[in-house]
Enzyme design. Structure first.
Site, PDB file in Angstrom:
ATOM      1  N   GLY A   1       0.828  -1.202   0.000  1.00  0.00           N
ATOM      2  CA  GLY A   1       0.000   0.000   0.000  1.00  0.00           C
ATOM      3  C   GLY A   1       0.865   1.255   0.000  1.00  0.00           C
ATOM      4  N   CYS A   2       0.231   2.389  -0.332  1.00  0.00           N
ATOM      5  CA  CYS A   2       1.007   3.617  -0.508  1.00  0.00           C
ATOM      6  C   CYS A   2       1.507   4.145   0.833  1.00  0.00           C
ATOM      7  CB  CYS A   2       0.185   4.654  -1.258  1.00  0.00           C
ATOM      8  SG  CYS A   2      -1.460   4.953  -0.609  1.00  0.00           S
ATOM      9  N   PHE A   3       0.599   4.371   1.784  1.00  0.00           N
ATOM     10  CA  PHE A   3       1.054   4.813   3.108  1.00  0.00           C
ATOM     11  C   PHE A   3       1.988   3.763   3.720  1.00  0.00           C
ATOM     12  CE2 PHE A   3      -2.396   8.115   4.024  1.00  0.00           C
ATOM     13  CZ  PHE A   3      -1.496   9.137   4.261  1.00  0.00           C
TER      14      PHE A   3
END
Lengths: 335, 335, 335, 335
Positions: free
Chosen positions: B144-146
């Site tokens: 995921g990005c975060f």
């Protein structure tokens, strides 16, 4: 309370952008009591759940029923819906109507800025065009946002029969002009940092603009070309209009200052203006330039205020004998 | 073509944001041929009608059928949809899968960064965590990005068993992180000039972050608190993490430089960084500070690239023995 | 390295916006070695301290001395400074110069798109106007950003002697067009959410536009009116041009497609384009409409790329016999 | 005029952002007459040339001389300049001073929210902390913007001796917080679409925050950690604060509602708030959450209003016995 006048107002279609802006204005208006806010989609909810900035300012709830004990009804519903509403509800004609849609703004067959329809007479609500008629009006067709910015730029010329040469206009509008409906072009990821034109030379507001200007001008109205743009900002409209003119810049400035002298919301700027001078106010700024044969007029308004709900309140003020600026001395956001 | 390797790639869910970004990357990748782009919703349309910036760059059309003559399949569908797709389609296991959803990222019962499910083994695709495992992997669960921004900020500490004290993180993400679905919080008129937090202390990426860090760290992992914000910009994530630490700033910098020495996309900055240093690149910038007892780590990535499609290509490069940076030397937008 | 050609390039004025963008391009260009980056103001500093996105991409330092062992010199200094530099430095004429300023773009006395000055011959570097002349050129005057967008919109008409009627243009530019100097109108608090026009009907790029079009067109060139706007975004230019024309939309599209057939960076769109289709690319998109007698041409470019540094690299590619698109297949930022 | 009170006000440093915002407020305040606006840099110019949105609203000019026939003087000069001004000018103590700088906000040696200096006694002007003291004050030290947002988030806890555990705060501010000085980080091309942190764990407002909270709380104050961010928007501050707490969410909400019951500008929201609910108003919104052991408080203000000039007017209203909200019922910009 100001001069002792108290107006009971109802709002139909209160959950949209113009409805919300009207609520922001009327909540603080010294002469208005909001009797009810009608919304089919949000009936039963507190107003502040939809217009979240009003949290703490109002205890009103959206309703799906109308009350007839009001002095004025603002119609903030979509184009086409206003006419349906008026014709279905058959409200007493003693209730004044201020319609923010385009349903009663113009009529192909007439040059006068008044439309007879649905058993009522709607006066075109541009105070800088016909303040006296508005004071006497029972019903108002509130002008469109681009139409307001462009007409204010050209009214003094039309009055002096100066719109003899083809007119060229470009204008940029913020995102609130398109309302709160969700669409690809209202998506943040698309619109941020983006620009596009739309309805080039075909914008629907040209109808009301042409009607007004043709009605004022003695000779035939010249052709009007308009290139509208969507800009990456939320509020406001800036238009640049130009045409060939024999007027000197001094004559033009004199003509504009004279025309708008008694109009509190229009100011002729003495240096190039920018949009945020009018953002969050009911003002219109105009700026004039002359380059060779071309007279250039820049006009700026906040589309939700002078271009919609602010002008609606200005019209209400005039209809009910209040100070024209009552409730409309707004702090600019400036930034 | 680069080193003579040619990879045939398919994209499932090619009409969304990560699918589009993958298309932008693979179109220019020296070792990739895009075999097909699958989209249920857009099947039959040219790719450039949806991803309009690709006009002139690709003649591909979206299809609603799959081809099995590919080397790798990128799954760019929504969370939950990827697993359904894998289990329904029963593709030959010889086709490698890189899944950008969260479906195979973690599993409560295990500490290893590998998930067995749907008849396949998915390696968690964070190259700076386990590049060698990725090189050998048949299937990748792309982070995921975060989760990418936060893990890159904390990996060197976890490896050295330094995550002993409660960790506090705040982070801000651009609008593309929420995908292209239309919603009130993706409306331009709402998001422009606005800020809000969401899922405070409850963000779903904490699962994969905790699994990775707990898996690396010898002692028990300290508590991780994360406050995510939505910001008024389109691309990028910036996170600030801090915790009590006995490391000096020099020791910490040494530890980070050593950890990331061989990783081409991570750089330790020597002055406070800003988001646009990484926007439109596959880079991650890290910056360290020490104030009294607190060690502070700032981390920045582009959410669509290092936080999604760029990292997916980085993983593909590793799986197929290409240069890790192939097709990922992107010009920053910078402005 | 691509086709085995290696070009040694120097950059003068490397600390500004166009210098930075050139560095971003040349750092990844397969056929270029950056020999030096000259900057008076930043000499001695690492390049990445000024262009912070280049951190990790280059070890170059700004210098205040020139090297003569280069094949091409890019001049990224301010208007007026380029001519001073060329005349003061008296560099060997064997070093090709690509000047991004306006100093050698036009000359009142001539219609040809070539300027003799400072002991050199400068070819106006618009490849879509005169690619063959550029291939033979020793020195290039790289076009202005608005000038590029407007000329690309009108070139096919000029070539067919179709610019017979007054032309009306409005265009909007991002903030990078004004460079990195600090000023009231570059302040974030002012420009965000704001719009303004400037130099209405008086923009300096009209000179080069008129020269080019008058030089192509058989009959006298019609009057050109141009209203430029400053918009609240960083990159890009969108222009809308219109004029009375007897061409049908089909004839016009055919004319444009034929004109640009061999030009890799220009595409005729088949639906209304938006700016972010070209942001961070070297592309130009054109879109044609016909409404009554008016032919409308919308043109879009990234002002720092096709409008400046990207076009400079395109010119370099042509001058050195490289593929025209070498180093210019850029991933659009799209968002 | 409201309740018959008329206050003559002078503004020193009227050309800056807080001076301009004060002018916007006082121009419409029902009980204030602006006697003069002092500015060294702009003396002799009309006010509307600097604060261009005031065109048409005021005929005032900036002056470089002071008048002593005023009731209250607002100091809108820079940090350090206010103290110099007070000590140099030796104004009659009968003139009340409201200082918007940090010069009289705190003093290391004391816990009381009052500073004796320059021959005057300055009461810390946070009405939600000490309204009665402000009503009696001769001089006011107006709080900082972040300090206001953070104190309002924590006051009820401090009063109940609940700040026992380390406090973690992140907050994001708009560009107007940095004033109108031109700098690299105020350049539009840099800040648009960008985010960065600064002064991490070291922000200067921590001094006044700690002093206030330590002064209220019975036990020693816990450590306060604060991570500030610069955001790409112009107005507003949003802070998220959390700490371990044994309070249930119901107890906390009850505590906050009780604390702020009589304070007209603070509202406890019942759903996650966003910044634009307070933009262009003097409001503060608070929102409470409990996740496991952590109590989370989100607080939002407009930095130029409740965080500066609006709060200054609120203080003036209290000092002169006016309604606390006089002149501060502002229409939110909402978009």
């Amino acid at each position: 309370m100001g001069n002792g006048v108290s107006i009971k107002a109802g709002i139909v279609g209160g959950a949209g952008y113009t409805g919300g802006e009207l609520l922001r204005l009327l909540t603080n208006h010294p002469n208005v009591e909001i009797a009810f806010v009608h919304s089919k989609s949000q009936a039963g909810k507190p107003v502040y759940e939809v217009h979240k900035d009003l949290l703490g300012d109002t205890e009103l709830y959206f309703k799906d029923t109308l009350q007839e004990d009001v002095d004025v009804l603002f119609l903030c519903v979509g184009h086409g819906e206003a006419k349906k509403f008026v014709e279905a509800e058959k409200l007493p004609v003693s209730i004044r109507i201020i319609d923010l849609s385009q349903d009663y703004r113009w009529n192909e067959s007439i040059r006068e800025a008044t439309v007879e329809a649905s058993g009522r007479t709607f006066v075109y609500g541009l105070p800088e065009l016909q303040r006296e008629e508005i004071k006497q009006a029972q019903n108002i067709a509130n002008p469109g946002c681009f139409a307001t910015a462009i007409q204010l730029a050209l009214l003094p010329l039309a009055e002096q029969n100066q719109l003899q040469q083809e007119i060229h206009i470009s204008g940029i509008t913020g995102s609130t002009g398109a309302g709160q409906s969700l669409s690809a072009t209202s998506h943040y990821s698309w619109r941020d940092g983006n620009i596009s034109n739309y309805k080039v030379l075909q914008h629907q507001h040209l109808n009301e603009i042409r009607r007004t200007l043709a009605g004022m001008q003695q000779d035939d109205l010249a052709e009007i070309n308009f290139v509208p743009y969507r800009g990456p900002f939320t509020r406001g409209i800036l238009c640049t209009s130009y045409l060939n003119s024999t007027l000197s810049i001094e004559e033009a400035e004199q003509m504009y200052k004279s025309y708008f002298r008694s109009h509190p919301f229009v100011t002729i700027a003495d240096s190039i203006p920018d949009l945020k001078q009018v953002t969050n106010t009911n003002k219109c700024l105009l700026y004039l330039e002359k380059h060779d044969d071309k007279l250039v007029i820049t006009s700026l308004i906040d589309n939700l205020l002078k271009g919609a709900s602010g002008q609606a309140v200005q019209n209400m003020n005039l209809m009910f004998g209040l100070e024209e600026t009552a409730g409309l001395k707004l702090k600019a956001s400036a930034f």
